[in-house]
Design an enzyme around this catalytic site. Sequence first.
Site, PDB file in Angstrom:
ATOM      1  N   SER A   1       0.852  -1.198   0.000  1.00  0.00           N
ATOM      2  CA  SER A   1       0.000   0.000   0.000  1.00  0.00           C
ATOM      3  C   SER A   1       0.886   1.245   0.000  1.00  0.00           C
ATOM      4  O   SER A   1       2.058   1.177   0.373  1.00  0.00           O
ATOM      5  CB  SER A   1      -0.878   0.013   1.248  1.00  0.00           C
ATOM      6  OG  SER A   1      -1.599  -1.196   1.325  1.00  0.00           O
TER       7      SER A   1
ATOM      8  N   THR B   1       4.182   4.597  -3.591  1.00  0.00           N
ATOM      9  CA  THR B   1       5.230   3.982  -4.435  1.00  0.00           C
ATOM     10  C   THR B   1       4.697   2.718  -5.109  1.00  0.00           C
ATOM     11  O   THR B   1       5.047   2.422  -6.262  1.00  0.00           O
ATOM     12  CB  THR B   1       6.474   3.663  -3.572  1.00  0.00           C
ATOM     13  OG1 THR B   1       6.738   4.786  -2.723  1.00  0.00           O
ATOM     14  CG2 THR B   1       7.701   3.421  -4.444  1.00  0.00           C
TER      15      THR B   1
ATOM     16  N   ASP C   1       6.269  -3.887  -1.582  1.00  0.00           N
ATOM     17  CA  ASP C   1       5.630  -2.894  -0.720  1.00  0.00           C
ATOM     18  C   ASP C   1       6.580  -1.712  -0.509  1.00  0.00           C
ATOM     19  O   ASP C   1       7.800  -1.833  -0.715  1.00  0.00           O
ATOM     20  CB  ASP C   1       5.267  -3.543   0.634  1.00  0.00           C
ATOM     21  CG  ASP C   1       4.151  -2.808   1.361  1.00  0.00           C
ATOM     22  OD1 ASP C   1       3.828  -1.665   0.972  1.00  0.00           O
ATOM     23  OD2 ASP C   1       3.610  -3.376   2.329  1.00  0.00           O
ATOM     24  N   GLY C   2       6.032  -0.601  -0.083  1.00  0.00           N
ATOM     25  CA  GLY C   2       6.831   0.560   0.285  1.00  0.00           C
ATOM     26  C   GLY C   2       7.176   0.502   1.767  1.00  0.00           C
ATOM     27  O   GLY C   2       6.860  -0.472   2.459  1.00  0.00           O
ATOM     28  N   ALA C   3       7.822   1.546   2.262  1.00  0.00           N
ATOM     29  CA  ALA C   3       8.135   1.630   3.696  1.00  0.00           C
ATOM     30  C   ALA C   3       8.325   3.100   4.052  1.00  0.00           C
ATOM     31  O   ALA C   3       8.591   3.938   3.184  1.00  0.00           O
ATOM     32  CB  ALA C   3       9.398   0.838   4.023  1.00  0.00           C
TER      33      ALA C   3
ATOM     34  N   GLY D   1       2.599   4.163   7.755  1.00  0.00           N
ATOM     35  CA  GLY D   1       2.309   5.593   7.594  1.00  0.00           C
ATOM     36  C   GLY D   1       0.936   5.799   6.963  1.00  0.00           C
ATOM     37  O   GLY D   1       0.256   6.782   7.243  1.00  0.00           O
ATOM     38  N   GLY D   2       0.533   4.848   6.131  1.00  0.00           N
ATOM     39  CA  GLY D   2      -0.779   4.927   5.481  1.00  0.00           C
ATOM     40  C   GLY D   2      -1.865   4.196   6.274  1.00  0.00           C
ATOM     41  O   GLY D   2      -2.994   4.052   5.793  1.00  0.00           O
TER      42      GLY D   2
ATOM     43  N   GLU E   1      -0.552  -5.388   5.946  1.00  0.00           N
ATOM     44  CA  GLU E   1       0.765  -5.432   5.275  1.00  0.00           C
ATOM     45  C   GLU E   1       1.663  -6.466   5.949  1.00  0.00           C
ATOM     46  O   GLU E   1       2.390  -7.212   5.279  1.00  0.00           O
ATOM     47  CB  GLU E   1       1.430  -4.053   5.320  1.00  0.00           C
ATOM     48  CG  GLU E   1       0.763  -3.044   4.407  1.00  0.00           C
ATOM     49  CD  GLU E   1       1.332  -1.647   4.549  1.00  0.00           C
ATOM     50  OE1 GLU E   1       1.274  -0.898   3.577  1.00  0.00           O
ATOM     51  OE2 GLU E   1       1.817  -1.286   5.643  1.00  0.00           O
TER      52      GLU E   1
ATOM     53  N   LYS F   1      14.333   7.465   2.508  1.00  0.00           N
ATOM     54  CA  LYS F   1      13.831   6.552   3.546  1.00  0.00           C
ATOM     55  C   LYS F   1      14.939   5.745   4.220  1.00  0.00           C
ATOM     56  O   LYS F   1      14.676   4.986   5.151  1.00  0.00           O
ATOM     57  CB  LYS F   1      12.833   5.571   2.926  1.00  0.00           C
ATOM     58  CG  LYS F   1      11.722   6.200   2.092  1.00  0.00           C
ATOM     59  CD  LYS F   1      10.593   6.676   2.948  1.00  0.00           C
ATOM     60  CE  LYS F   1       9.403   7.198   2.189  1.00  0.00           C
ATOM     61  NZ  LYS F   1       8.525   6.181   1.648  1.00  0.00           N
TER      62      LYS F   1
END
Length: 237
Positions: free
Chosen positions: A28, A31, A84-86, A99-100, A106, A124
Amino acid sequence: MFEEAKRAAARLAVDECIKDKMVIGIGSGTTVIYAVQRLRERVEKENLDIACIPTSFQSRHLILENGLHLSSLEQHPEIDVTIDGADEIDARFNLIKGGGGCCTQEKIVAAYSKQLVIIADSRKKSTYLGQKWKKGIPIEVLPSVYVPVINKLVYLGGVAKLRSAVAKVGPVITDNGNLIIDAEFGVIEDPGTLERKLKEIVGIVETGLFIDMASEVYFGNVDGSITHHKSRTGEIV
Ligand code: 5RP
């Protein structure tokens, strides 16, 4: 420039990590949107047969919007790769996520994946968690216990507050109907120990600390280059 860096990292990760017949976890955030767009291009061009497991309402919608095959952990209990993003990545591949507001789903999808591939821009990257991400560790909590949980987090040395919604009065409600507490612990040199202490607090559903879960990270740099790290080949320097 950072959007282009995110996009380049996402596209390369999809090109290098995704193969035909795979079950893929879809993370999610912003990115991941670039990764799903690249997946769609590859499915259309190469006729890939892939199944996608979402990590949030947003990612489910992204999968459907891009015409990809939406699946679930019931249908595909073993995931090959999750992308996934971070919010932050330390030198030992530990992450702050959520953060989301999606850290629970996740983490579930990541935990049932053979590989967790993280895509992010180079802002990041840090040596220790908490050096870059100053908003605190996202913690999903059952609504009925948020006050005693905040008290416990303060007892552990954190500065903890309930996350408020922006386009709505009141708190953020997660996809699971729970609340999010953001708990700031400064620079975290031993995130594994902190994670164990947090998980002992009754009422916490899941935390945004992802310890020893990421297998690869793709950082997009503003000069257009991408730095690729694999956890089995040592620390991120
Ligand atoms: C959502 C997340 C995201 O992966 C994280 O916040 C990074 O998002 P972005 O790609 O927008 O920077 O953990 O809960």
